[in-house]
Write a protein that holds these residues in place. Structure first.
Motif, PDB file in Angstrom:
ATOM      1  N   TRP A 274      46.583  39.426  50.062  1.00  0.00           N
ATOM      2  CA  TRP A 274      46.366  39.356  51.511  1.00  0.00           C
ATOM      3  C   TRP A 274      45.197  38.438  51.868  1.00  0.00           C
ATOM      4  N   GLY A 275      44.054  38.666  51.260  1.00  0.00           N
ATOM      5  CA  GLY A 275      42.879  37.861  51.571  1.00  0.00           C
ATOM      6  C   GLY A 275      43.066  36.397  51.225  1.00  0.00           C
TER       7      GLY A 275
ATOM      8  N   GLY B   1      39.663  33.399  58.000  1.00  0.00           N
ATOM      9  CA  GLY B   1      38.951  33.390  56.729  1.00  0.00           C
ATOM     10  C   GLY B   1      37.845  34.406  56.647  1.00  0.00           C
ATOM     11  N   PHE B   2      37.543  35.082  57.758  1.00  0.00           N
ATOM     12  CA  PHE B   2      36.484  36.087  57.751  1.00  0.00           C
ATOM     13  C   PHE B   2      37.022  37.390  57.162  1.00  0.00           C
TER      14      PHE B   2
ATOM     15  N   PHE C 192      36.208  40.508  57.552  1.00  0.00           N
ATOM     16  CA  PHE C 192      36.398  41.634  58.470  1.00  0.00           C
ATOM     17  C   PHE C 192      37.622  41.405  59.373  1.00  0.00           C
ATOM     18  N   MET C 193      37.938  40.134  59.677  1.00  0.00           N
ATOM     19  CA  MET C 193      39.140  39.857  60.456  1.00  0.00           C
ATOM     20  C   MET C 193      40.392  40.013  59.599  1.00  0.00           C
ATOM     21  N   GLN C 194      40.284  39.681  58.338  1.00  0.00           N
ATOM     22  CA  GLN C 194      41.415  39.894  57.437  1.00  0.00           C
ATOM     23  C   GLN C 194      41.758  41.374  57.345  1.00  0.00           C
ATOM     24  N   ARG C 195      40.717  42.196  57.257  1.00  0.00           N
ATOM     25  CA  ARG C 195      40.947  43.645  57.226  1.00  0.00           C
ATOM     26  C   ARG C 195      41.525  44.126  58.557  1.00  0.00           C
ATOM     27  N   ALA C 196      41.015  43.569  59.664  1.00  0.00           N
ATOM     28  CA  ALA C 196      41.497  43.979  60.982  1.00  0.00           C
ATOM     29  C   ALA C 196      42.979  43.650  61.153  1.00  0.00           C
ATOM     30  N   TYR C 197      43.392  42.477  60.703  1.00  0.00           N
ATOM     31  CA  TYR C 197      44.802  42.103  60.813  1.00  0.00           C
ATOM     32  C   TYR C 197      45.678  42.976  59.910  1.00  0.00           C
TER      33      TYR C 197
ATOM     34  N   LEU D 252      36.553  46.440  65.645  1.00  0.00           N
ATOM     35  CA  LEU D 252      36.939  45.579  64.537  1.00  0.00           C
ATOM     36  C   LEU D 252      35.909  45.628  63.420  1.00  0.00           C
ATOM     37  N   ALA D 253      34.632  45.722  63.812  1.00  0.00           N
ATOM     38  CA  ALA D 253      33.553  45.649  62.829  1.00  0.00           C
ATOM     39  C   ALA D 253      33.504  46.874  61.927  1.00  0.00           C
ATOM     40  N   THR D 254      34.044  48.009  62.385  1.00  0.00           N
ATOM     41  CA  THR D 254      33.952  49.246  61.608  1.00  0.00           C
ATOM     42  C   THR D 254      35.080  49.391  60.586  1.00  0.00           C
TER      43      THR D 254
END
Length: 331
Positions: free
Chosen positions: A29-30, A46-47, A49-54, A171-173
């Motif tokens: 995924w990443g 590429g961030f 935390f955004m990858q996790r959010a998606y 998103l940050a959490t």
């Protein structure tokens, strides 16, 4: 048995699970989103935390309509809201225990436990207490919120700050652990629904017939209630308690015009995916709450489908009227 050998087996299993998650979250995924970010120039992909959010957004888009389809067709759409408030009480209980008793209890774990108990309580009130469904939902909803508010005020508001992230989502959490847990949850929920699909459909559309056929209707009702609790707690970390029930209902309502339960099933998942991915993107772009943005996008999609359907029907009616048909003929 050698104690060291008995201890090494769980450690080895935990290491294997961590390695599998590392491959899924990072290597697949990443790395995939990193490649997309480099190809398209969209830096936010590429961030980490955004990858996790998606990833979380995709999981919510899958399991929300997956369970919500059964709830909506059983006219129990509000059970998601009820269990969300129960999860709020569970989060408050976990934070209260950590603050007052100096424990290290994960709030999501207590939220899941309380929401699962609340789900079974709702079903028990319907099955055994003779309460109407909306009445039982109202009782559990208000009682759960009352418990949560009491626990918050019992610490002089000391845990109020910690609970805000669960109320409104963020998103940050979304940590790596949270993403991994929701990924595993999605697999489990999907597997359970696939295994019990036919009985769940039978109970949903013809409960009396299911009883006559010898199905344990009460067991499948409890199963659906617990699955709803699992979905609510899983989605809570990005949607927030206040809005988490939306992903159980709105995508399913958007897919209502689609004929056939299986087709509407898939259409609801598609609508949920569009809402969550678009909502997460807009949330990052404009620095607004992720949960609220996702719900607004989902509502916009629902309105677009409703208005589009009405416009289509009016157009077909206009084309089929005798006056318009006559207008196509010779003068």
């Amino acid at each position: 048995m050698d104690p060291s050998l008995a201890l090494s087996r769980p450690l080895a299993l935990a290491g294997a699970v961590d390695r599998v998650l590392e491959v899924l979250l990072d290597d697949l995924w990443g790395a995939g989103l990193d490649l997309v970010a480099e190809t398209t120039g969209v830096e936010m992909l590429g961030f980490p935390f955004m990858q996790r959010a998606y990833l979380v957004a995709v999981c919510i888009a899958l399991i929300g309509p997956l369970v919500g389809s059964f709830l909506v067709h059983r006219e129990m759409a509000m059970i998601g809201d009820t269990l969300a408030h129960s999860a709020f009480a569970g989060v408050a209980a976990g934070l209260f225990a950590n603050a007052v008793l100096s424990l290290t209890v994960p709030p999501l774990l207590t939220a899941l436990a309380v929401a699962a108990v609340a789900a079974l309580l709702v079903q028990a009130l319907v099955d055994y207490a003779g309460a109407y469904r909306d009445t039982s939902l109202a009782i559990v909803l208000t009682g759960s919120f009352a418990v949560g508010s009491v626990l918050i005020t019992a610490t002089d508001g000391g845990i109020a700050v910690g609970i805000n992230a669960y109320l409104f989502g963020s998103l940050a959490t979304v940590s790596r652990t949270n993403a991994a847990v929701l990924l595993v949850t999605s697999v489990v929920v999907g597997a359970v629904v696939a295994a019990a699909y036919r009985p769940l459909v039978y109970v949903t559309f013809d409960e009396v017939g299911a009883r006559a056929a010898g199905l344990d209707v009460a067991r499948y009702n409890r199963l659906l209630a617990v699955l709803t609790a699992v979905v609510v707690v899983g989605a809570m970390q990005i949607m927030g308690v206040i809005l988490v029930a939306a992903m159980l209902v709105i995508p399913v309502a958007t897919a209502t015009p689609v004929n056939g339960f299986k087709r509407s099933f898939l259409a609801a998942i598609g609508a949920g995916g569009f809402a969550t991915v678009t909502g997460v993107t807009l949330s990052y772009r404009y620095d607004v709450a992720a949960g609220g943005t996702i719900v607004l996008v989902a509502i916009a999609g629902y309105l677009a489908v409703v208005l589009g359907g009405r416009a289509r029907r009016r157009f077909l009616l206009y084309r089929s009227t005798p006056a318009n048909d006559a207008g196509d003929g010779p003068a």
